[in-house]
Design a protein around this motif. Structure first.
Motif, PDB file in Angstrom:
ATOM      1  N   ALA A 182       9.043   5.359   2.917  1.00  0.00           N
ATOM      2  CA  ALA A 182       7.763   4.820   2.454  1.00  0.00           C
ATOM      3  C   ALA A 182       6.652   5.793   2.810  1.00  0.00           C
ATOM      4  O   ALA A 182       6.694   6.438   3.874  1.00  0.00           O
ATOM      5  N   GLY A 183       5.666   5.893   1.944  1.00  0.00           N
ATOM      6  CA  GLY A 183       4.546   6.791   2.193  1.00  0.00           C
ATOM      7  C   GLY A 183       3.286   6.291   1.527  1.00  0.00           C
ATOM      8  O   GLY A 183       3.344   5.690   0.456  1.00  0.00           O
ATOM      9  N   ARG A 184       2.133   6.544   2.157  1.00  0.00           N
ATOM     10  CA  ARG A 184       0.850   6.080   1.601  1.00  0.00           C
ATOM     11  C   ARG A 184       0.353   6.973   0.491  1.00  0.00           C
ATOM     12  O   ARG A 184      -0.212   6.504  -0.492  1.00  0.00           O
ATOM     13  N   LEU A 185       0.560   8.280   0.660  1.00  0.00           N
ATOM     14  CA  LEU A 185      -0.020   9.221  -0.285  1.00  0.00           C
ATOM     15  C   LEU A 185       1.030   9.718  -1.263  1.00  0.00           C
ATOM     16  O   LEU A 185       2.185   9.936  -0.884  1.00  0.00           O
ATOM     17  N   GLN A 186       0.600   9.897  -2.520  1.00  0.00           N
ATOM     18  CA  GLN A 186       1.502  10.458  -3.506  1.00  0.00           C
ATOM     19  C   GLN A 186       0.723  11.448  -4.368  1.00  0.00           C
ATOM     20  O   GLN A 186      -0.443  11.223  -4.686  1.00  0.00           O
ATOM     21  N   ILE A 200       9.035   4.877  -6.384  1.00  0.00           N
ATOM     22  CA  ILE A 200       8.269   3.883  -7.117  1.00  0.00           C
ATOM     23  C   ILE A 200       6.897   3.787  -6.471  1.00  0.00           C
ATOM     24  O   ILE A 200       6.776   3.703  -5.244  1.00  0.00           O
ATOM     25  N   SER A 201       5.860   3.815  -7.290  1.00  0.00           N
ATOM     26  CA  SER A 201       4.502   3.850  -6.760  1.00  0.00           C
ATOM     27  C   SER A 201       4.085   2.494  -6.222  1.00  0.00           C
ATOM     28  O   SER A 201       4.698   1.465  -6.504  1.00  0.00           O
ATOM     29  N   SER A 202       3.009   2.521  -5.442  1.00  0.00           N
ATOM     30  CA  SER A 202       2.481   1.282  -4.878  1.00  0.00           C
ATOM     31  C   SER A 202       1.550   0.582  -5.848  1.00  0.00           C
ATOM     32  O   SER A 202       1.429  -0.643  -5.817  1.00  0.00           O
ATOM     33  N   SER A 203       0.887   1.341  -6.703  1.00  0.00           N
ATOM     34  CA  SER A 203      -0.180   0.782  -7.526  1.00  0.00           C
ATOM     35  C   SER A 203       0.323   0.085  -8.783  1.00  0.00           C
ATOM     36  O   SER A 203      -0.011  -1.068  -9.038  1.00  0.00           O
ATOM     37  N   LEU A 217       0.800  -1.216   0.000  1.00  0.00           N
ATOM     38  CA  LEU A 217       0.000   0.000   0.000  1.00  0.00           C
ATOM     39  C   LEU A 217       0.837   1.271   0.000  1.00  0.00           C
ATOM     40  O   LEU A 217       0.293   2.373  -0.012  1.00  0.00           O
ATOM     41  N   TYR A 218       2.137   1.118   0.042  1.00  0.00           N
ATOM     42  CA  TYR A 218       3.024   2.256   0.202  1.00  0.00           C
ATOM     43  C   TYR A 218       3.894   2.476  -1.036  1.00  0.00           C
ATOM     44  O   TYR A 218       4.412   1.521  -1.614  1.00  0.00           O
ATOM     45  N   ALA A 219       4.063   3.725  -1.396  1.00  0.00           N
ATOM     46  CA  ALA A 219       5.106   4.069  -2.349  1.00  0.00           C
ATOM     47  C   ALA A 219       6.447   3.976  -1.634  1.00  0.00           C
ATOM     48  O   ALA A 219       6.538   4.220  -0.427  1.00  0.00           O
ATOM     49  N   GLY A 220       7.471   3.609  -2.392  1.00  0.00           N
ATOM     50  CA  GLY A 220       8.812   3.537  -1.835  1.00  0.00           C
ATOM     51  C   GLY A 220       9.711   4.572  -2.496  1.00  0.00           C
ATOM     52  O   GLY A 220       9.477   4.956  -3.648  1.00  0.00           O
ATOM     53  N   ALA A 221      10.717   5.015  -1.778  1.00  0.00           N
ATOM     54  CA  ALA A 221      11.603   6.041  -2.335  1.00  0.00           C
ATOM     55  C   ALA A 221      12.989   5.950  -1.714  1.00  0.00           C
ATOM     56  O   ALA A 221      13.163   5.373  -0.638  1.00  0.00           O
ATOM     57  N   TRP A 222      13.924   6.536  -2.408  1.00  0.00           N
ATOM     58  CA  TRP A 222      15.281   6.688  -1.903  1.00  0.00           C
ATOM     59  C   TRP A 222      15.636   8.175  -1.908  1.00  0.00           C
ATOM     60  O   TRP A 222      15.397   8.877  -2.897  1.00  0.00           O
TER      61      TRP A 222
END
Length: 128
Positions: free
Chosen positions: A98-102, A51-54, A31-36
């Motif tokens: 990591a974050g839920r909203l983008q 990178i998006s979650s969907s 459910l989370y987008a990931g990022a560096w």
């Protein structure tokens, strides 16, 4: 307890490669987008890639485009950053987030306030 644990950093010569990994636990990573992100001494933290979650849509900072590749494995709860042709200016502490909203507009997805969970970082040093 939510944890993001980075690994894979180290010392490499210019032109070399490293692969960073981030193990996520304590949340439903699908459910989370990931990022560096990265932060060099004396500089502000900057977004590197996300990178998006969907649909696994990716986005890169201009400084790393064509050299870095982000990916994720939801079955393993991991996100990766393959870094090729590393340069001394890539030297920094690298953080997984990591974050839920983008935001719908990709150009804003590397703003740190979208990410609520952070790792402790792994150091990448590139010698010339």
């Amino acid at each position: 307890e939510v944890q993001l644990v980075e690994s894979g950093g180290g010392l490499v010569q210019a032109g070399g490669s490293l692969r960073l990994s981030c193990k996520v636990s304590g949340l439903i990573f699908d459910l989370y987008a990931g990022a560096w992100f990265r932060q060099a001494p004396g500089k502000e933290r900057e977004g590197v890639s996300c990178i998006s979650s969907s649909d696994n849509t990716t986005y890169y900072a201009d400084s790393v485009k064509g050299r870095f590749t982000i990916s994720r494995d939801n079955a393993r709860n991991e996100v990766y950053l393959q870094m090729n042709n590393l340069q001394p200016e890539d030297t920094a502490a690298y953080y997984c987030a990591a974050g839920r909203l983008q935001p719908s507009s990709a150009q804003y997805r590397l703003l740190s306030h979208w990410y609520t969970r952070w790792g402790q970082g792994t150091q990448v040093t590139v010698s010339s």
